[in-house]
Design a protein around this motif. Structure first.
Motif, PDB file in Angstrom:
ATOM      1  N   PRO A   1     -11.419   0.211  -5.373  1.00  0.00           N
ATOM      2  CA  PRO A   1     -10.521   0.683  -4.305  1.00  0.00           C
ATOM      3  C   PRO A   1     -10.312  -0.324  -3.183  1.00  0.00           C
ATOM      4  O   PRO A   1      -9.329  -0.251  -2.453  1.00  0.00           O
ATOM      5  CB  PRO A   1     -11.246   1.939  -3.787  1.00  0.00           C
ATOM      6  CG  PRO A   1     -12.688   1.738  -4.167  1.00  0.00           C
ATOM      7  CD  PRO A   1     -12.661   0.991  -5.459  1.00  0.00           C
ATOM      8  N   ASP A   2     -11.233  -1.263  -3.019  1.00  0.00           N
ATOM      9  CA  ASP A   2     -11.121  -2.225  -1.924  1.00  0.00           C
ATOM     10  C   ASP A   2     -10.502  -3.559  -2.352  1.00  0.00           C
ATOM     11  O   ASP A   2     -10.351  -4.465  -1.524  1.00  0.00           O
ATOM     12  CB  ASP A   2     -12.508  -2.492  -1.324  1.00  0.00           C
ATOM     13  CG  ASP A   2     -13.118  -1.237  -0.713  1.00  0.00           C
ATOM     14  OD1 ASP A   2     -12.351  -0.418  -0.172  1.00  0.00           O
ATOM     15  OD2 ASP A   2     -14.349  -1.064  -0.798  1.00  0.00           O
TER      16      ASP A   2
ATOM     17  N   LYS B   1       0.820  -1.219   0.000  1.00  0.00           N
ATOM     18  CA  LYS B   1       0.000   0.000   0.000  1.00  0.00           C
ATOM     19  C   LYS B   1       0.854   1.270   0.000  1.00  0.00           C
ATOM     20  O   LYS B   1       0.363   2.342  -0.343  1.00  0.00           O
ATOM     21  CB  LYS B   1      -0.933   0.004   1.205  1.00  0.00           C
ATOM     22  CG  LYS B   1      -2.095  -0.966   1.091  1.00  0.00           C
ATOM     23  CD  LYS B   1      -2.972  -0.920   2.335  1.00  0.00           C
ATOM     24  CE  LYS B   1      -4.140  -1.884   2.214  1.00  0.00           C
ATOM     25  NZ  LYS B   1      -4.985  -1.894   3.447  1.00  0.00           N
ATOM     26  N   SER B   2       2.126   1.123   0.368  1.00  0.00           N
ATOM     27  CA  SER B   2       3.022   2.288   0.362  1.00  0.00           C
ATOM     28  C   SER B   2       3.488   2.649  -1.037  1.00  0.00           C
ATOM     29  O   SER B   2       4.063   3.725  -1.253  1.00  0.00           O
ATOM     30  CB  SER B   2       4.234   2.040   1.255  1.00  0.00           C
ATOM     31  OG  SER B   2       5.066   1.019   0.699  1.00  0.00           O
ATOM     32  N   LYS B   3       3.266   1.749  -1.998  1.00  0.00           N
ATOM     33  CA  LYS B   3       3.686   1.975  -3.382  1.00  0.00           C
ATOM     34  C   LYS B   3       2.524   1.669  -4.332  1.00  0.00           C
ATOM     35  O   LYS B   3       2.632   0.803  -5.200  1.00  0.00           O
ATOM     36  CB  LYS B   3       4.889   1.090  -3.734  1.00  0.00           C
ATOM     37  CG  LYS B   3       6.143   1.366  -2.937  1.00  0.00           C
ATOM     38  CD  LYS B   3       6.817   2.642  -3.413  1.00  0.00           C
ATOM     39  CE  LYS B   3       8.112   2.883  -2.658  1.00  0.00           C
ATOM     40  NZ  LYS B   3       8.776   4.141  -3.119  1.00  0.00           N
TER      41      LYS B   3
ATOM     42  N   PHE C   1       1.957  -0.802  -7.298  1.00  0.00           N
ATOM     43  CA  PHE C   1       1.234  -2.060  -7.171  1.00  0.00           C
ATOM     44  C   PHE C   1      -0.259  -1.856  -7.389  1.00  0.00           C
ATOM     45  O   PHE C   1      -0.840  -0.860  -6.969  1.00  0.00           O
ATOM     46  CB  PHE C   1       1.497  -2.683  -5.804  1.00  0.00           C
ATOM     47  CG  PHE C   1       2.918  -3.131  -5.632  1.00  0.00           C
ATOM     48  CD1 PHE C   1       3.360  -4.302  -6.206  1.00  0.00           C
ATOM     49  CD2 PHE C   1       3.824  -2.350  -4.925  1.00  0.00           C
ATOM     50  CE1 PHE C   1       4.674  -4.721  -6.079  1.00  0.00           C
ATOM     51  CE2 PHE C   1       5.148  -2.746  -4.785  1.00  0.00           C
ATOM     52  CZ  PHE C   1       5.567  -3.941  -5.376  1.00  0.00           C
ATOM     53  N   THR C   2      -0.847  -2.839  -8.050  1.00  0.00           N
ATOM     54  CA  THR C   2      -2.276  -2.821  -8.330  1.00  0.00           C
ATOM     55  C   THR C   2      -2.864  -4.178  -7.953  1.00  0.00           C
ATOM     56  O   THR C   2      -2.130  -5.153  -7.770  1.00  0.00           O
ATOM     57  CB  THR C   2      -2.534  -2.509  -9.818  1.00  0.00           C
ATOM     58  OG1 THR C   2      -3.927  -2.302 -10.036  1.00  0.00           O
ATOM     59  CG2 THR C   2      -2.052  -3.634 -10.718  1.00  0.00           C
ATOM     60  N   ALA C   3      -4.184  -4.229  -7.809  1.00  0.00           N
ATOM     61  CA  ALA C   3      -4.834  -5.483  -7.430  1.00  0.00           C
ATOM     62  C   ALA C   3      -4.666  -6.515  -8.539  1.00  0.00           C
ATOM     63  O   ALA C   3      -5.016  -6.250  -9.690  1.00  0.00           O
ATOM     64  CB  ALA C   3      -6.318  -5.236  -7.157  1.00  0.00           C
ATOM     65  N   PRO C   4      -4.141  -7.692  -8.227  1.00  0.00           N
ATOM     66  CA  PRO C   4      -3.939  -8.708  -9.270  1.00  0.00           C
ATOM     67  C   PRO C   4      -5.245  -9.350  -9.733  1.00  0.00           C
ATOM     68  O   PRO C   4      -5.339  -9.832 -10.856  1.00  0.00           O
ATOM     69  CB  PRO C   4      -3.031  -9.739  -8.601  1.00  0.00           C
ATOM     70  CG  PRO C   4      -3.280  -9.586  -7.144  1.00  0.00           C
ATOM     71  CD  PRO C   4      -3.605  -8.135  -6.925  1.00  0.00           C
TER      72      PRO C   4
END
Length: 306
Positions: free
Chosen positions: A52-53, A27-29, A44-47
């Motif tokens: 947003p969640d 979450k820091s990147k 980083f993105t959700a795989p």
């Protein structure tokens, strides 16, 4: 979700990772859109899933799936050069003077800043799987640069990431050459009909063979003349086929129909469950396949620190 290509990295120390701590670190990147004056962003993105969640880490049976998203503004150099040329000609005509390098560079920067907000945006995603039980990180790319971008950003997020590219005890090209000469690979591996041969001399050429009988006299003559196999198509245990190169990059991975059908059955009708089932089955397959591959290639070189 099936990885089509793979670069493998040894984790040289115990990272003590779990899904919760990894999620917080990523979450820091986070990935984010390019601002109007930015050339590129990366994070980083959700795989799996969107919104947003959506979690940045997907965990299954001790494996962690993560993804990065790169967003970049595409500003062709030819467009900048043409605009700069027009501006220099305008100054030369109106002010009757030359434009020297320092001013030319300043004009170029101003043109880039003017054009950036109107530039097209290109997005690219890179997936990776962290397998602590195997001591490996698997990056789904054939580009060492893309893999290093992901690993560097992961290192920044979690504070430490002691990894190095997987290496084996025997030069892969020597092993692949022996397999083609014998037309036989050890264990559950099978030599297929595609390969690349390269002359070992400094200015030597290469020969690409596709759908060829590698036992033919023509191929064997190339090997007798000293050419080495630098890429070879292989199959493993009736579960997947792939191409392996001299740097241990794995490409053109194809999981056989039985595995794909099993993933469909396990996932059912729910889209997220389907992605989870595919990832899980893929990683369980890799957990058997990769150690077998490294053993067939002469065994892993144990990284320092282990």
């Amino acid at each position: 979700m099936w990885f089509k290509q793979l670069l493998t990295y040894n984790i040289t120390q115990d990272l003590q990772l779990n899904a919760e701590s990894l999620e917080e670190a990523l979450k820091s990147k986070p990935a984010r859109p390019c601002a109007s004056q930015e050339l590129t962003t990366y994070g980083f993105t959700a795989p799996l899933g969107k919104g947003p969640d959506a979690p940045l880490v997907h965990a299954s049976q001790g494996f962690f799936l993560i993804s990065t998203l790169k967003e970049e503004r595409i500003l062709p150099g030819s467009v900048v050069r043409d605009a700069l040329k027009d501006k220099i000609e305008e100054i030369s005509t109106q002010q009757q003077r030359k434009v020297y390098k320092k001013e030319r560079d300043q004009l170029k920067d101003e043109i880039v800043q003017t054009l950036l907000p109107r530039a097209f945006i290109r997005r690219s995603t890179t997936h990776a799987a962290i397998a602590p039980s195997l001591g490996l990180i698997l990056v789904a790319t054939s580009s060492a640069k893309k893999a290093e971008d992901l690993l560097s950003t992961l290192r920044e997020a979690i504070g430490s990431l002691p990894v190095r590219p997987v290496t084996v005890m025997v030069a892969p090209s020597a092993t692949l050459t022996e397999w083609v000469k014998a037309q036989e690979a050890p264990g559950d591996f099978q030599v297929l009909a595609d390969c690349t041969l390269r002359d070992t001399h400094e200015e030597g050429g290469s020969v690409k063979c596709k759908d060829q009988d590698l036992t033919s006299e023509e191929i064997q003559l190339h090997l007798t003349a000293g050419k080495l196999v630098t890429q070879l198509a292989l199959a493993w245990s009736d579960k997947l086929s792939f191409v392996l190169d001299e740097k241990l990059a794995i490409s053109r991975i194809r999981f056989e129909d039985l595995l794909q059908e099993q993933a469909l059955k396990d996932g059912g009708d729910d889209a997220m469950a389907q992605l989870d089932a595919t990832f899980t089955l893929m990683m369980l397959t890799f957990a058997d396949f990769l150690p077998a591959l490294f053993a067939a290639l002469g065994g892993l070189q144990v990284p320092e620190g282990i």
